[in-house]
Scaffold this motif. Structure first.
Motif, PDB file in Angstrom:
ATOM      1  N   THR A   4      71.066 -22.599   5.618  1.00  0.00           N
ATOM      2  CA  THR A   4      70.821 -22.654   4.297  1.00  0.00           C
ATOM      3  C   THR A   4      70.144 -21.133   4.016  1.00  0.00           C
ATOM      4  O   THR A   4      69.692 -20.462   5.087  1.00  0.00           O
ATOM      5  CB  THR A   4      69.786 -23.699   4.089  1.00  0.00           C
ATOM      6  OG1 THR A   4      68.941 -23.438   4.817  1.00  0.00           O
ATOM      7  CG2 THR A   4      70.627 -24.810   4.292  1.00  0.00           C
ATOM      8  N   TYR A   5      70.328 -20.683   2.846  1.00  0.00           N
ATOM      9  CA  TYR A   5      69.674 -19.406   2.484  1.00  0.00           C
ATOM     10  C   TYR A   5      68.610 -19.615   1.278  1.00  0.00           C
ATOM     11  O   TYR A   5      68.808 -20.615   0.599  1.00  0.00           O
ATOM     12  CB  TYR A   5      70.719 -18.569   1.830  1.00  0.00           C
ATOM     13  CG  TYR A   5      71.663 -18.148   2.969  1.00  0.00           C
ATOM     14  CD1 TYR A   5      71.587 -16.973   3.727  1.00  0.00           C
ATOM     15  CD2 TYR A   5      72.726 -19.053   3.372  1.00  0.00           C
ATOM     16  CE1 TYR A   5      72.300 -16.575   4.779  1.00  0.00           C
ATOM     17  CE2 TYR A   5      73.949 -18.486   4.283  1.00  0.00           C
ATOM     18  CZ  TYR A   5      73.447 -17.361   4.922  1.00  0.00           C
ATOM     19  OH  TYR A   5      74.519 -17.110   5.859  1.00  0.00           O
ATOM     20  N   THR A   6      67.602 -18.994   1.033  1.00  0.00           N
ATOM     21  CA  THR A   6      66.684 -18.837   0.185  1.00  0.00           C
ATOM     22  C   THR A   6      66.424 -17.490  -0.438  1.00  0.00           C
ATOM     23  O   THR A   6      66.946 -16.716   0.349  1.00  0.00           O
ATOM     24  CB  THR A   6      65.249 -19.326   0.482  1.00  0.00           C
ATOM     25  OG1 THR A   6      64.925 -18.522   1.333  1.00  0.00           O
ATOM     26  CG2 THR A   6      65.189 -20.946   0.947  1.00  0.00           C
ATOM     27  N   TYR A   7      66.296 -17.261  -1.718  1.00  0.00           N
ATOM     28  CA  TYR A   7      66.347 -15.967  -2.219  1.00  0.00           C
ATOM     29  C   TYR A   7      65.234 -15.926  -3.319  1.00  0.00           C
ATOM     30  O   TYR A   7      65.011 -16.658  -3.874  1.00  0.00           O
ATOM     31  CB  TYR A   7      68.188 -15.521  -2.503  1.00  0.00           C
ATOM     32  CG  TYR A   7      68.428 -16.236  -3.762  1.00  0.00           C
ATOM     33  CD1 TYR A   7      68.111 -16.089  -5.072  1.00  0.00           C
ATOM     34  CD2 TYR A   7      68.873 -17.847  -3.492  1.00  0.00           C
ATOM     35  CE1 TYR A   7      68.516 -16.908  -6.130  1.00  0.00           C
ATOM     36  CE2 TYR A   7      69.274 -18.637  -4.499  1.00  0.00           C
ATOM     37  CZ  TYR A   7      69.031 -18.168  -5.791  1.00  0.00           C
ATOM     38  OH  TYR A   7      69.362 -18.964  -7.025  1.00  0.00           O
ATOM     39  N   PRO A  30      65.344 -20.021  -5.891  1.00  0.00           N
ATOM     40  CA  PRO A  30      66.057 -21.468  -5.574  1.00  0.00           C
ATOM     41  C   PRO A  30      66.052 -22.415  -6.514  1.00  0.00           C
ATOM     42  O   PRO A  30      66.812 -23.418  -6.780  1.00  0.00           O
ATOM     43  CB  PRO A  30      65.591 -21.991  -4.250  1.00  0.00           C
ATOM     44  CG  PRO A  30      65.046 -20.599  -3.670  1.00  0.00           C
ATOM     45  CD  PRO A  30      64.466 -19.992  -4.659  1.00  0.00           C
ATOM     46  N   THR A  65      66.585 -24.886  -0.833  1.00  0.00           N
ATOM     47  CA  THR A  65      67.762 -24.161  -0.137  1.00  0.00           C
ATOM     48  C   THR A  65      68.889 -24.391  -0.778  1.00  0.00           C
ATOM     49  O   THR A  65      69.279 -25.289  -1.577  1.00  0.00           O
ATOM     50  CB  THR A  65      67.774 -24.935   1.304  1.00  0.00           C
ATOM     51  OG1 THR A  65      68.077 -26.383   1.163  1.00  0.00           O
ATOM     52  CG2 THR A  65      66.602 -24.865   1.814  1.00  0.00           C
ATOM     53  N   LEU A  66      70.068 -23.366  -0.327  1.00  0.00           N
ATOM     54  CA  LEU A  66      71.260 -23.317  -1.155  1.00  0.00           C
ATOM     55  C   LEU A  66      72.292 -23.338  -0.180  1.00  0.00           C
ATOM     56  O   LEU A  66      71.937 -22.993   1.225  1.00  0.00           O
ATOM     57  CB  LEU A  66      71.364 -21.953  -1.960  1.00  0.00           C
ATOM     58  CG  LEU A  66      70.414 -21.791  -2.868  1.00  0.00           C
ATOM     59  CD1 LEU A  66      70.688 -20.406  -3.635  1.00  0.00           C
ATOM     60  CD2 LEU A  66      70.952 -22.628  -4.349  1.00  0.00           C
ATOM     61  N   ARG A  68      75.679 -21.557   1.553  1.00  0.00           N
ATOM     62  CA  ARG A  68      75.944 -20.407   1.964  1.00  0.00           C
ATOM     63  C   ARG A  68      76.785 -19.911   0.501  1.00  0.00           C
ATOM     64  O   ARG A  68      76.644 -18.700   0.140  1.00  0.00           O
ATOM     65  CB  ARG A  68      76.762 -20.054   3.057  1.00  0.00           C
ATOM     66  CG  ARG A  68      77.193 -18.525   3.339  1.00  0.00           C
ATOM     67  CD  ARG A  68      77.847 -18.464   4.743  1.00  0.00           C
ATOM     68  NE  ARG A  68      78.282 -17.147   4.766  1.00  0.00           N
ATOM     69  CZ  ARG A  68      78.984 -16.714   5.833  1.00  0.00           C
ATOM     70  NH1 ARG A  68      78.867 -17.390   7.082  1.00  0.00           N
ATOM     71  NH2 ARG A  68      79.356 -15.253   5.799  1.00  0.00           N
ATOM     72  N   ALA A  71      74.592 -19.470  -2.493  1.00  0.00           N
ATOM     73  CA  ALA A  71      73.933 -18.080  -2.455  1.00  0.00           C
ATOM     74  C   ALA A  71      74.757 -16.831  -2.592  1.00  0.00           C
ATOM     75  O   ALA A  71      74.324 -15.896  -3.479  1.00  0.00           O
ATOM     76  CB  ALA A  71      73.216 -18.055  -1.061  1.00  0.00           C
ATOM     77  N   ARG A  74      75.712 -16.642  -6.231  1.00  0.00           N
ATOM     78  CA  ARG A  74      74.602 -15.964  -7.226  1.00  0.00           C
ATOM     79  C   ARG A  74      74.377 -14.563  -6.746  1.00  0.00           C
ATOM     80  O   ARG A  74      73.802 -13.786  -7.783  1.00  0.00           O
ATOM     81  CB  ARG A  74      73.290 -17.056  -7.069  1.00  0.00           C
ATOM     82  CG  ARG A  74      73.545 -18.216  -7.492  1.00  0.00           C
ATOM     83  CD  ARG A  74      72.375 -19.151  -7.446  1.00  0.00           C
ATOM     84  NE  ARG A  74      72.489 -20.405  -8.005  1.00  0.00           N
ATOM     85  CZ  ARG A  74      71.636 -21.412  -8.086  1.00  0.00           C
ATOM     86  NH1 ARG A  74      70.348 -20.925  -7.413  1.00  0.00           N
ATOM     87  NH2 ARG A  74      71.888 -22.719  -8.308  1.00  0.00           N
ATOM     88  N   TYR A  75      74.209 -14.026  -5.555  1.00  0.00           N
ATOM     89  CA  TYR A  75      74.259 -12.742  -4.998  1.00  0.00           C
ATOM     90  C   TYR A  75      75.102 -11.963  -5.805  1.00  0.00           C
ATOM     91  O   TYR A  75      74.822 -10.778  -6.553  1.00  0.00           O
ATOM     92  CB  TYR A  75      74.070 -12.773  -3.725  1.00  0.00           C
ATOM     93  CG  TYR A  75      73.826 -11.047  -3.332  1.00  0.00           C
ATOM     94  CD1 TYR A  75      72.726 -10.639  -3.348  1.00  0.00           C
ATOM     95  CD2 TYR A  75      75.089 -10.652  -2.923  1.00  0.00           C
ATOM     96  CE1 TYR A  75      72.439  -9.204  -2.794  1.00  0.00           C
ATOM     97  CE2 TYR A  75      75.028  -9.225  -2.542  1.00  0.00           C
ATOM     98  CZ  TYR A  75      73.655  -8.633  -2.374  1.00  0.00           C
ATOM     99  OH  TYR A  75      73.626  -7.035  -1.963  1.00  0.00           O
TER     100      TYR A  75
END
Length: 90
Positions: A4-7, A30, A65-66, A68, A71, A74-75
């Motif tokens: 999971t990624y956070t940003y 998030p 959390t997102l 992958r 994330a 969105r990036y």
């Protein structure tokens, strides 16, 4: 175990001309995206509008959390917006 990624992403743009000034700030976390726009006519009162758009996959979950894929999506959207702003301002 899934990854999971956070940003956190924030951008601000502003403009000024003889008619007044304006600015726009986009802050993505998030939990969602908040967009604030401020406009102030020359010699007038500033007005601000703020809107919050909850994250699609995280509404009510509170996990922060997102996946992958989300994330990365969105990036890439944020980077496209940033490049478009820079090219438009050149």
């Amino acid at each position: 175990m899934p990854v999971t990624y956070t940003y956190d992403y924030k951008s601000t743009e502003s403009a000024s001309n003889p008619q007044g000034t304006s600015s726009r700030t986009v802050h993505t976390t998030p939990s969602g995206t908040t967009v604030s726009s401020t406009e102030q006519p020359a010699g007038g009162q500033a007005t601000t509008q703020t809107q919050h758009y909850p994250a699609g996959g995280n509404q009510g979950s509170g996990s922060g959390t997102l996946s992958r894929e989300e994330a990365e999506r969105r990036y890439l959207e944020a980077m496209e917006d940033e490049y478009a702003k820079r090219e438009g301002g050149a």
